[in-house]
Design an enzyme around this catalytic site. Structure first.
Site, PDB file in Angstrom:
ATOM      1  CG  ASP A  12      -1.903  -1.154   1.201  1.00  0.00           C
ATOM      2  OD1 ASP A  12      -2.264  -1.613   0.106  1.00  0.00           O
ATOM      3  OD2 ASP A  12      -2.276  -1.618   2.297  1.00  0.00           O
ATOM      4  CE  LYS A  15       2.395  -2.502  -4.358  1.00  0.00           C
ATOM      5  NZ  LYS A  15       2.106  -2.110  -2.973  1.00  0.00           N
ATOM      6  N   GLY A  39      -4.553  -4.187  -3.748  1.00  0.00           N
ATOM      7  CA  GLY A  39      -5.552  -3.151  -4.002  1.00  0.00           C
ATOM      8  C   GLY A  39      -4.793  -1.915  -4.421  1.00  0.00           C
ATOM      9  CG  HIS A  40      -2.128  -1.957  -7.001  1.00  0.00           C
ATOM     10  ND1 HIS A  40      -1.221  -2.490  -7.878  1.00  0.00           N
ATOM     11  CD2 HIS A  40      -1.834  -2.496  -5.791  1.00  0.00           C
ATOM     12  CE1 HIS A  40      -0.425  -3.322  -7.216  1.00  0.00           C
ATOM     13  NE2 HIS A  40      -0.784  -3.347  -5.959  1.00  0.00           N
ATOM     14  CD  GLN A 221       0.711  -8.944  -2.709  1.00  0.00           C
ATOM     15  OE1 GLN A 221       1.345  -9.543  -3.553  1.00  0.00           O
ATOM     16  NE2 GLN A 221      -0.552  -8.641  -2.870  1.00  0.00           N
TER      17      GLN A 221
HETATM   18  P1  GDP Z   1      -0.724   0.339  -3.582  1.00  0.00           P
HETATM   19  O1  GDP Z   1      -1.350  -0.908  -3.095  1.00  0.00           O
HETATM   20  O2  GDP Z   1       0.753   0.370  -3.359  1.00  0.00           O
HETATM   21  O3  GDP Z   1      -1.083   0.658  -5.003  1.00  0.00           O
HETATM   22  O4  GDP Z   1      -1.327   1.513  -2.672  1.00  0.00           O
HETATM   23  P2  GDP Z   1      -2.879   1.710  -2.275  1.00  0.00           P
HETATM   24  O5  GDP Z   1      -3.614   2.198  -3.462  1.00  0.00           O
HETATM   25  O6  GDP Z   1      -3.384   0.489  -1.597  1.00  0.00           O
HETATM   26  O7  GDP Z   1      -2.754   2.804  -1.145  1.00  0.00           O
HETATM   27  C1  GDP Z   1      -2.212   4.065  -1.384  1.00  0.00           C
HETATM   28  C2  GDP Z   1      -3.275   5.118  -1.039  1.00  0.00           C
HETATM   29  O8  GDP Z   1      -2.666   6.391  -1.009  1.00  0.00           O
HETATM   30  C3  GDP Z   1      -4.371   5.234  -2.080  1.00  0.00           C
HETATM   31  O9  GDP Z   1      -5.571   5.577  -1.437  1.00  0.00           O
HETATM   32  C4  GDP Z   1      -3.890   6.368  -2.982  1.00  0.00           C
HETATM   33  O10 GDP Z   1      -4.953   7.044  -3.654  1.00  0.00           O
HETATM   34  C5  GDP Z   1      -3.249   7.260  -1.968  1.00  0.00           C
HETATM   35  N1  GDP Z   1      -2.133   8.079  -2.457  1.00  0.00           N
HETATM   36  C6  GDP Z   1      -1.138   7.741  -3.335  1.00  0.00           C
HETATM   37  N2  GDP Z   1      -0.220   8.726  -3.413  1.00  0.00           N
HETATM   38  C7  GDP Z   1      -0.656   9.704  -2.577  1.00  0.00           C
HETATM   39  C8  GDP Z   1      -0.122  10.967  -2.188  1.00  0.00           C
HETATM   40  O11 GDP Z   1       0.946  11.387  -2.603  1.00  0.00           O
HETATM   41  N3  GDP Z   1      -0.831  11.689  -1.273  1.00  0.00           N
HETATM   42  C9  GDP Z   1      -2.017  11.250  -0.737  1.00  0.00           C
HETATM   43  N4  GDP Z   1      -2.628  12.029   0.132  1.00  0.00           N
HETATM   44  N5  GDP Z   1      -2.545  10.068  -1.084  1.00  0.00           N
HETATM   45  C10 GDP Z   1      -1.850   9.302  -1.970  1.00  0.00           C
HETATM   46  P1  IMO Z   2      -0.868  -4.134  -2.293  1.00  0.00           P
HETATM   47  O1  IMO Z   2      -0.445  -4.658  -3.629  1.00  0.00           O
HETATM   48  C1  IMO Z   2      -0.931  -4.558   2.040  1.00  0.00           C
HETATM   49  C2  IMO Z   2      -1.018  -8.634   3.651  1.00  0.00           C
HETATM   50  C3  IMO Z   2      -2.296  -9.031   4.361  1.00  0.00           C
HETATM   51  C4  IMO Z   2      -1.732  -9.991   5.395  1.00  0.00           C
HETATM   52  C5  IMO Z   2      -0.625 -10.692   4.619  1.00  0.00           C
HETATM   53  C6  IMO Z   2      -1.034 -12.041   4.034  1.00  0.00           C
HETATM   54  O2  IMO Z   2      -2.151  -3.412  -2.288  1.00  0.00           O
HETATM   55  O3  IMO Z   2       0.246  -3.375  -1.635  1.00  0.00           O
HETATM   56  P2  IMO Z   2      -2.586 -12.714   1.976  1.00  0.00           P
HETATM   57  O4  IMO Z   2      -4.039 -12.474   1.725  1.00  0.00           O
HETATM   58  O5  IMO Z   2      -1.696 -12.194   0.904  1.00  0.00           O
HETATM   59  O6  IMO Z   2      -2.283 -14.150   2.300  1.00  0.00           O
HETATM   60  O7  IMO Z   2      -2.264 -11.898   3.337  1.00  0.00           O
HETATM   61  O8  IMO Z   2      -0.256  -9.816   3.571  1.00  0.00           O
HETATM   62  N1  IMO Z   2      -1.210  -8.129   2.265  1.00  0.00           N
HETATM   63  C7  IMO Z   2      -1.136  -6.837   1.935  1.00  0.00           C
HETATM   64  N2  IMO Z   2      -0.970  -5.737   2.703  1.00  0.00           N
HETATM   65  N3  IMO Z   2      -1.013  -4.448   0.707  1.00  0.00           N
HETATM   66  C8  IMO Z   2      -1.154  -5.531  -0.082  1.00  0.00           C
HETATM   67  O9  IMO Z   2      -1.132  -5.458  -1.428  1.00  0.00           O
HETATM   68  C9  IMO Z   2      -1.265  -6.796   0.526  1.00  0.00           C
HETATM   69  N4  IMO Z   2      -1.437  -8.054   0.064  1.00  0.00           N
HETATM   70  C10 IMO Z   2      -1.385  -8.853   1.138  1.00  0.00           C
HETATM   71  O10 IMO Z   2      -2.920  -7.918   4.961  1.00  0.00           O
HETATM   72  O11 IMO Z   2      -1.126  -9.273   6.443  1.00  0.00           O
HETATM   73 MG    MG Z   3      -2.856  -1.542  -1.834  1.00  0.00          MG
END
Ligand code: GDP
Ligand code: IMO
Ligand code: MG
Length: 427
Positions: A12, A15, A39-40, A221
């Site tokens: 998270d 990416k 979850g991207h 991840q």
């Molecule tokens: P990922 O799994 O690595 O793609 O990241 P996620 O999408 O799960 O979580 C990142 C969160 O931060 C999302 O809600 C994005 O919309 C938000 N986000 C990304 N870059 C920024 C930033 O520079 N500032 C803020 N405030 N939010 C951001």
């Molecule tokens: P993105 O791509 C954050 C975590 C789960 C749990 C552990 C194992 O959005 O960064 P799983 O269901 O994979 O067997 O869970 O890994 N986990 C993540 N945490 N971002 C993710 O993906 C994750 N994918 C798995 O919360 O702790």
């Molecule tokens: Mg994510």
């Protein structure tokens, strides 16, 4: 050029945003591991998209989006995701799914939940998407692959071999066994729907490499969730490192040119496991609210802590990170007590790496340096030089302790809310 985007913390990190942003110059975007545990989030204007299985290049009709062999794919959920995208006007896209990727079956999801309940206090806190049990079957050589799913005879054969074993496992956990005909009929229909997208993606990627295409590998991840190098057993069941890309995509290691580590300006983690810089206090709650730190997939509140450069350095070591993208930097605006962890104290020793055992990792205490806060709104800044001095100090501290240049700085969730110091994805 071939570029890998890896999460340098516990996932998270942003990416999705970086992939979408850099992807504007990509010909191909590839997901090579994980599944819909990811979850991207991508913000295009006011529109927010949360992708789980589909690569973040899907919004650009010129990009070939690839789900490579190292992925685990839930066909029902992947189709739902595609249909949701279509309903939101994303109809013109290119998608290629590996015939060697593994299929997440309904028993994997039941077993994921079953094993978690059995572990009680030692549960991992998985996303309950069936990721672990699906990869376990792959390793145990009783998995079902996309190539089987789209072939009625193959599917019948492999399901007949696998289901009795899985039903025994379900019964062991006190769960109801599943009916062959019901699964067969439901899943063969998904297979037929996915069939037009299925191919040998390793062949496709090698052809793209021969044509000198710009290829972006979108990691899922984060490094600390790596099955081999992460905070085991509180990890996922695949390797989200740059090193895993060649085997998970069927390309040679020599074709990886550059690795961008995605790094939140602080640290978050979802699920259980050690987290030395965690802030279980008002400051942690404040950062959680400012950064909207709630899981994209499970909506769980994310655990929040200070930036931990031991973790980032570890990610650098295992993936060879060349550049950092510093994300959610705007969230730190107005945080008065700013700190960065630059080492751990373990007993009377100072260490700069991650201990292998949970017992030792749980004993690590962060060594912090304090930084000056800033209060200016930075969301509209697009040039590094215009950032307040305290922001530059924060960034330069990261560069000093990691030896990696911070080439991208994200100051908001939207595509354009980005400061670029170096063009890392050249044609
Ligand atoms: P990922 O799994 O690595 O793609 O990241 P996620 O999408 O799960 O979580 C990142 C969160 O931060 C999302 O809600 C994005 O919309 C938000 N986000 C990304 N870059 C920024 C930033 O520079 N500032 C803020 N405030 N939010 C951001
Ligand atoms: P993105 O791509 C954050 C975590 C789960 C749990 C552990 C194992 O959005 O960064 P799983 O269901 O994979 O067997 O869970 O890994 N986990 C993540 N945490 N971002 C993710 O993906 C994750 N994918 C798995 O919360 O702790
Ligand atoms: Mg994510």
């Amino acid at each position: 050029m071939r570029l890998v985007v890896v999460g340098s913390q516990w996932g998270d990190e942003g990416k999705g945003k970086v992939t979408d942003f850099l992807g504007q110059k990509a010909d191909v975007v590839v997901r090579s591991q994980g599944g819909n545990n990811a979850g991207h989030t991508i913000m295009i204007g006011n529109e927010k998209f949360a992708l789980q299985t589909i690569p973040s290049g899907i919004f650009n009709p010129h990009i070939k989006n690839v789900l490579a062999n190292g992925m685990v794919i839930n066909p029902k959920e992947a189709l739902k995701e595609l249909n949701n995208l279509k309903a939101r006007g994303i109809k013109d896209f290119q998608l290629y799914i590996s015939n060697r990727a593994h299929v997440i079956m309904p028993y994997h999801i039941l077993l994921d939940g079953g094993y978690e309940s059995l572990k009680g206090d030692h549960k991992i806190g998985t996303t309950k998407k069936g990721i672990g049990p699906c990869y376990a079957d792959k390793v145990n050589r009783i998995g079902i692959r996309i190539g089987d799913l789209i072939d009625k005879e193959s599917f019948k054969e492999v399901l007949a071999n696998t289901l009795p074993i899985k039903n025994m496992e379900l019964k062991m956990l006190g769960l109801e066994p599943l009916d062959f005909d019901q699964i067969y009929n439901e899943y063969i229909a998904y297979g037929q729907e996915l069939a037009p997208y299925v191919c040998d993606t390793s062949y496709l990627l090698n052809e793209e490499i021969a044509n000198d295409a710009n290829i972006l590998f979108e990691g899922a991840q984060g490094s600390m969730l790596c099955l081999d190098h992460g905070s085991y057993p509180y990890v996922t069941s695949s390797s989200p490192t740059a090193a895993s890309v060649p085997v998970n995509a069927g390309i040679a290691p020599k074709y990886i040119d550059h690795c961008v580590g995605i790094c939140k300006a602080y640290t978050t983690r979802v699920g259980e496991g050690p987290f030395p810089t965690e802030l279980k206090n008002d400051l942690g709650n404040l950062i959680r609210e400012k950064g909207h730190e709630y899981g994209t997939v499970t909506h769980r509140p994310r655990r929040v802590g200070y930036l931990d450069l031991v973790v980032v350095n570890y990610a650098k070591r295992i993936s060879g990170i060349d550049s950092l993208a510093l994300m959610l930097f705007d969230v730190l605006t107005g945080i008065d007590e700013l700190k960065i962890c630059v080492g751990y104290k373990l007993g009377d020793k100072e260490i700069n790496t991650i201990p292998a055992t949970l017992r030792e990792y749980a004993k690590c205490e962060p060594i912090y340096i304090s930084l000056k806060p800033w209060h200016e709104d930075i969301a509209d800044i697009r040039e590094y030089n215009k950032l307040p001095q305290a922001c530059k100090d924060y960034i330069e501290t990261i560069e000093k302790y990691t030896g990696i240049s911070v080439d991208i700085i994200s100051v908001g969730p939207e595509r354009t809310e980005t400061i670029i110091r170096k063009d890392v994805f050249k044609k």
